[in-house]
Design a protein around this motif. Structure first.
Motif, PDB file in Angstrom:
ATOM      1  N   ARG A 190       0.947   1.566  -8.995  1.00 54.96           N
ATOM      2  CA  ARG A 190       1.808   0.842  -8.060  1.00 54.96           C
ATOM      3  C   ARG A 190       0.945   0.357  -6.891  1.00 54.96           C
ATOM      4  NH1 ARG A 190       7.258   1.276  -7.596  1.00 54.96           N
ATOM      5  NH2 ARG A 190       7.224   3.233  -8.783  1.00 54.96           N
ATOM      6  N   SER A 191       1.174  -0.868  -6.441  1.00 57.57           N
ATOM      7  CA  SER A 191       0.421  -1.384  -5.297  1.00 57.57           C
ATOM      8  C   SER A 191       0.835  -0.642  -4.031  1.00 57.57           C
ATOM      9  CB  SER A 191       0.657  -2.887  -5.134  1.00 57.57           C
ATOM     10  OG  SER A 191       2.037  -3.158  -4.972  1.00 57.57           O
ATOM     11  N   ALA A 192      -0.099  -0.534  -3.093  1.00 58.89           N
ATOM     12  CA  ALA A 192       0.171   0.190  -1.849  1.00 58.89           C
ATOM     13  C   ALA A 192      -0.449  -0.560  -0.679  1.00 58.89           C
ATOM     14  CB  ALA A 192      -0.399   1.608  -1.925  1.00 58.89           C
ATOM     15  N   LEU A 193       0.053  -0.266   0.521  1.00 57.95           N
ATOM     16  CA  LEU A 193      -0.490  -0.875   1.735  1.00 57.95           C
ATOM     17  C   LEU A 193      -1.909  -0.382   1.986  1.00 57.95           C
ATOM     18  CD1 LEU A 193       2.583  -0.513   4.130  1.00 57.95           C
ATOM     19  CD2 LEU A 193       1.815  -2.577   2.983  1.00 57.95           C
ATOM     20  N   SER A 194      -2.799  -1.291   2.283  1.00 58.92           N
ATOM     21  CA  SER A 194      -4.158  -0.893   2.626  1.00 58.92           C
ATOM     22  C   SER A 194      -4.279  -0.727   4.129  1.00 58.92           C
ATOM     23  CB  SER A 194      -5.164  -1.936   2.121  1.00 58.92           C
ATOM     24  OG  SER A 194      -4.880  -3.197   2.683  1.00 58.92           O
ATOM     25  N   SER A 195      -5.189   0.139   4.534  1.00 56.34           N
ATOM     26  CA  SER A 195      -5.397   0.391   5.957  1.00 56.34           C
ATOM     27  C   SER A 195      -6.386  -0.623   6.519  1.00 56.34           C
ATOM     28  CB  SER A 195      -5.942   1.807   6.169  1.00 56.34           C
ATOM     29  OG  SER A 195      -5.037   2.768   5.669  1.00 56.34           O
ATOM     30  N   ALA A 199     -11.431  -4.007  14.029  1.00 52.78           N
ATOM     31  CA  ALA A 199     -11.104  -5.376  14.451  1.00 52.78           C
ATOM     32  C   ALA A 199     -10.010  -5.981  13.590  1.00 52.78           C
ATOM     33  CB  ALA A 199     -12.343  -6.259  14.447  1.00 52.78           C
ATOM     34  N   ASN A 200      -9.187  -5.109  13.008  1.00 51.77           N
ATOM     35  CA  ASN A 200      -8.062  -5.547  12.187  1.00 51.77           C
ATOM     36  C   ASN A 200      -8.503  -6.353  10.969  1.00 51.77           C
ATOM     37  OD1 ASN A 200      -5.301  -5.426  11.735  1.00 51.77           O
ATOM     38  ND2 ASN A 200      -4.905  -7.403  12.690  1.00 51.77           N
ATOM     39  N   ALA A 201      -9.701  -6.060  10.456  1.00 48.82           N
ATOM     40  CA  ALA A 201     -10.196  -6.730   9.257  1.00 48.82           C
ATOM     41  C   ALA A 201      -9.443  -6.223   8.033  1.00 48.82           C
ATOM     42  CB  ALA A 201     -11.689  -6.463   9.100  1.00 48.82           C
ATOM     43  N   PRO A 202      -9.296  -7.056   6.989  1.00 42.66           N
ATOM     44  CA  PRO A 202      -8.591  -6.619   5.772  1.00 42.66           C
ATOM     45  C   PRO A 202      -9.197  -5.356   5.193  1.00 42.66           C
ATOM     46  CG  PRO A 202      -8.957  -8.990   5.727  1.00 42.66           C
ATOM     47  CD  PRO A 202      -9.728  -8.461   6.902  1.00 42.66           C
ATOM     48  N   GLY A 203      -8.334  -4.448   4.772  1.00 45.43           N
ATOM     49  CA  GLY A 203      -8.789  -3.164   4.254  1.00 45.43           C
ATOM     50  C   GLY A 203      -9.142  -3.204   2.780  1.00 45.43           C
ATOM     51  N   HIS A 204      -9.498  -2.038   2.260  1.00 45.74           N
ATOM     52  CA  HIS A 204      -9.873  -1.917   0.853  1.00 45.74           C
ATOM     53  C   HIS A 204      -8.628  -1.984  -0.034  1.00 45.74           C
ATOM     54  CE1 HIS A 204     -13.928  -0.804   2.016  1.00 45.74           C
ATOM     55  NE2 HIS A 204     -13.450   0.163   2.798  1.00 45.74           N
ATOM     56  N   PRO A 205      -8.757  -2.484  -1.268  1.00 48.16           N
ATOM     57  CA  PRO A 205      -7.630  -2.428  -2.218  1.00 48.16           C
ATOM     58  C   PRO A 205      -7.144  -1.000  -2.369  1.00 48.16           C
ATOM     59  CG  PRO A 205      -9.389  -3.807  -3.085  1.00 48.16           C
ATOM     60  CD  PRO A 205      -9.944  -3.134  -1.862  1.00 48.16           C
ATOM     61  N   THR A 206      -5.841  -0.801  -2.293  1.00 50.73           N
ATOM     62  CA  THR A 206      -5.258   0.532  -2.304  1.00 50.73           C
ATOM     63  C   THR A 206      -4.184   0.625  -3.382  1.00 50.73           C
ATOM     64  OG1 THR A 206      -5.658   0.691   0.078  1.00 50.73           O
ATOM     65  CG2 THR A 206      -4.165   2.306  -0.879  1.00 50.73           C
ATOM     66  N   LEU A 225      -5.233   5.981  -3.675  1.00 46.74           N
ATOM     67  CA  LEU A 225      -6.668   5.745  -3.752  1.00 46.74           C
ATOM     68  C   LEU A 225      -7.045   4.423  -3.112  1.00 46.74           C
ATOM     69  CD1 LEU A 225      -7.185   6.517  -7.563  1.00 46.74           C
ATOM     70  CD2 LEU A 225      -7.219   8.150  -5.695  1.00 46.74           C
ATOM     71  N   GLU A 226      -8.230   4.399  -2.552  1.00 45.20           N
ATOM     72  CA  GLU A 226      -8.862   3.157  -2.107  1.00 45.20           C
ATOM     73  C   GLU A 226     -10.026   2.848  -3.044  1.00 45.20           C
ATOM     74  OE1 GLU A 226      -8.398   2.752   2.771  1.00 45.20           O
ATOM     75  OE2 GLU A 226     -10.323   3.278   1.857  1.00 45.20           O
ATOM     76  N   VAL A 254      -3.466  -7.854   6.083  1.00 43.23           N
ATOM     77  CA  VAL A 254      -4.044  -6.871   5.183  1.00 43.23           C
ATOM     78  C   VAL A 254      -3.707  -7.273   3.751  1.00 43.23           C
ATOM     79  CG1 VAL A 254      -4.003  -4.449   4.496  1.00 43.23           C
ATOM     80  CG2 VAL A 254      -3.782  -5.065   6.895  1.00 43.23           C
ATOM     81  N   PRO A 255      -4.691  -7.265   2.840  1.00 37.45           N
ATOM     82  CA  PRO A 255      -4.417  -7.697   1.474  1.00 37.45           C
ATOM     83  C   PRO A 255      -3.568  -6.688   0.721  1.00 37.45           C
ATOM     84  CG  PRO A 255      -6.631  -6.819   1.635  1.00 37.45           C
ATOM     85  CD  PRO A 255      -6.091  -6.862   3.035  1.00 37.45           C
ATOM     86  N   PHE A 256      -2.698  -7.188  -0.131  1.00 36.14           N
ATOM     87  CA  PHE A 256      -1.887  -6.351  -1.004  1.00 36.14           C
ATOM     88  C   PHE A 256      -2.185  -6.767  -2.427  1.00 36.14           C
ATOM     89  CE2 PHE A 256       0.505  -4.391   2.270  1.00 36.14           C
ATOM     90  CZ  PHE A 256       0.558  -5.334   3.275  1.00 36.14           C
ATOM     91  N   PHE A 257      -2.951  -5.931  -3.101  1.00 36.16           N
ATOM     92  CA  PHE A 257      -3.407  -6.277  -4.435  1.00 36.16           C
ATOM     93  C   PHE A 257      -2.220  -6.351  -5.385  1.00 36.16           C
ATOM     94  CE2 PHE A 257      -6.248  -5.347  -8.171  1.00 36.16           C
ATOM     95  CZ  PHE A 257      -6.977  -6.499  -8.032  1.00 36.16           C
TER      96      PHE A 257
END
Length: 272
Positions: A190-195, A199-206, A225-226, A254-257
């Motif tokens: 299941r897709s999840a919110l990334s942190s 500087a509010n840069a897009p986080g890792h795929p989570t 998982l990240e 923030v990206p949402f894979f």
């Protein structure tokens, strides 16, 4: 005579099931990189064994495909490549594979081969042939729905072929129901919110990951998982530092894979 043949057939079946239940104890494993997950799996996933991946919903198909790619990268061996097999129906429904997205996961497009089969029968034949080739470290088999040809007998065939060659098959089942198989593990993604990063840069795929079934051990546990592109491994999600909003920041989302842009914008409103 007929009863004897039946008894022999039944005995062979039980011996086969016994072999599936106890095989892999001395086989090589590949770690995910996530300490808790690897500890639960006694060191990682078995190499040269079938692993199934299911999307929690249609919106999570992208995340499930991403997880398959991530596992394939973890299963990679020096000098070997990844083969991605999919049916024509999966290609039409899921769209074309994006090489740039594979690069963003840390993969090398030159080490990835894509094959589109006209139907599930051709997909199965191609998979067996691919698993006999030691040039591949992992083979991803993508299909839609629950075709009758991908039954328990087919999974046994894939498992035995992979066990002999050491190539790891990853069955990506989109829009499918669970059914009996000889898969070593079965996962729901299941897709999840990334942190967000600094500087509010897009986080890792989570991803939210659940182990639905494990052939030789306990199951039912879940993890968040990240995926680290730089180290090509899974890791525990980092805790974002609390900071005040800056008027100079553009508010990068923030990206949402695997989640559509509209849904991503709505979810991003929940992030402080």
């Amino acid at each position: 005579m007929y009863d004897s043949e039946q008894s022999i057939t039944g005995l062979r079946g039980r011996l086969t099931d016994f072999t599936y239940a106890h095989e892999g104890s001395c086989q090589e494993r590949f770690a995910s990189g996530h300490a808790s997950l690897d500890a639960y799996l006694d060191g990682g996933l078995l190499r040269g064994q079938l692993h199934e991946i299911f999307a929690a919903s249609a919106e999570d198909n992208g995340s499930a495909a991403g997880f398959a790619a991530m596992l394939a990268l973890r299963a990679m061996q020096p000098g070997k490549s990844i083969l991605w097999l999919r049916t024509l129906a999966a290609s039409r429904k899921g769209g074309r594979f994006n090489p740039a997205g594979f690069v963003e996961l840390g993969g090398d497009p030159l080490a990835l081969f894509m094959v589109v089969a006209p139907d599930e029968a051709a997909l199965l034949r191609s998979t067996v042939d691919a698993l006999r080739c030691d040039s591949f470290g992992a083979v991803v088999i993508e299909c839609c729905g629950s075709p009758a040809i991908l039954d328990l007998t087919a999974s046994r065939r894939l498992t035995l072929t992979a066990d002999r060659s050491g190539v790891t098959p990853l069955m990506l089942r989109l829009g499918a129901r669970e059914q009996p198989s000889t898969a070593s593990t079965r996962w729901k993604v299941r897709s999840a919110l990334s942190s967000p990063l600094e500087a509010n840069a897009p986080g890792h795929p989570t991803l939210d990951l659940t182990l639905l079934r494990r052939r030789s051990g306990p199951s039912g546990k879940s993890w968040r998982l990240e995926w680290s592109r730089d180290s090509q491994r899974f890791q525990k999600p980092h805790e974002p530092k609390l900071m005040q909003r800056s008027k100079t920041l553009s508010g990068a989302m923030v990206p949402f894979f695997g989640v559509g842009q509209a849904a991503a914008r709505e979810r991003s409103k929940l992030i402080v």
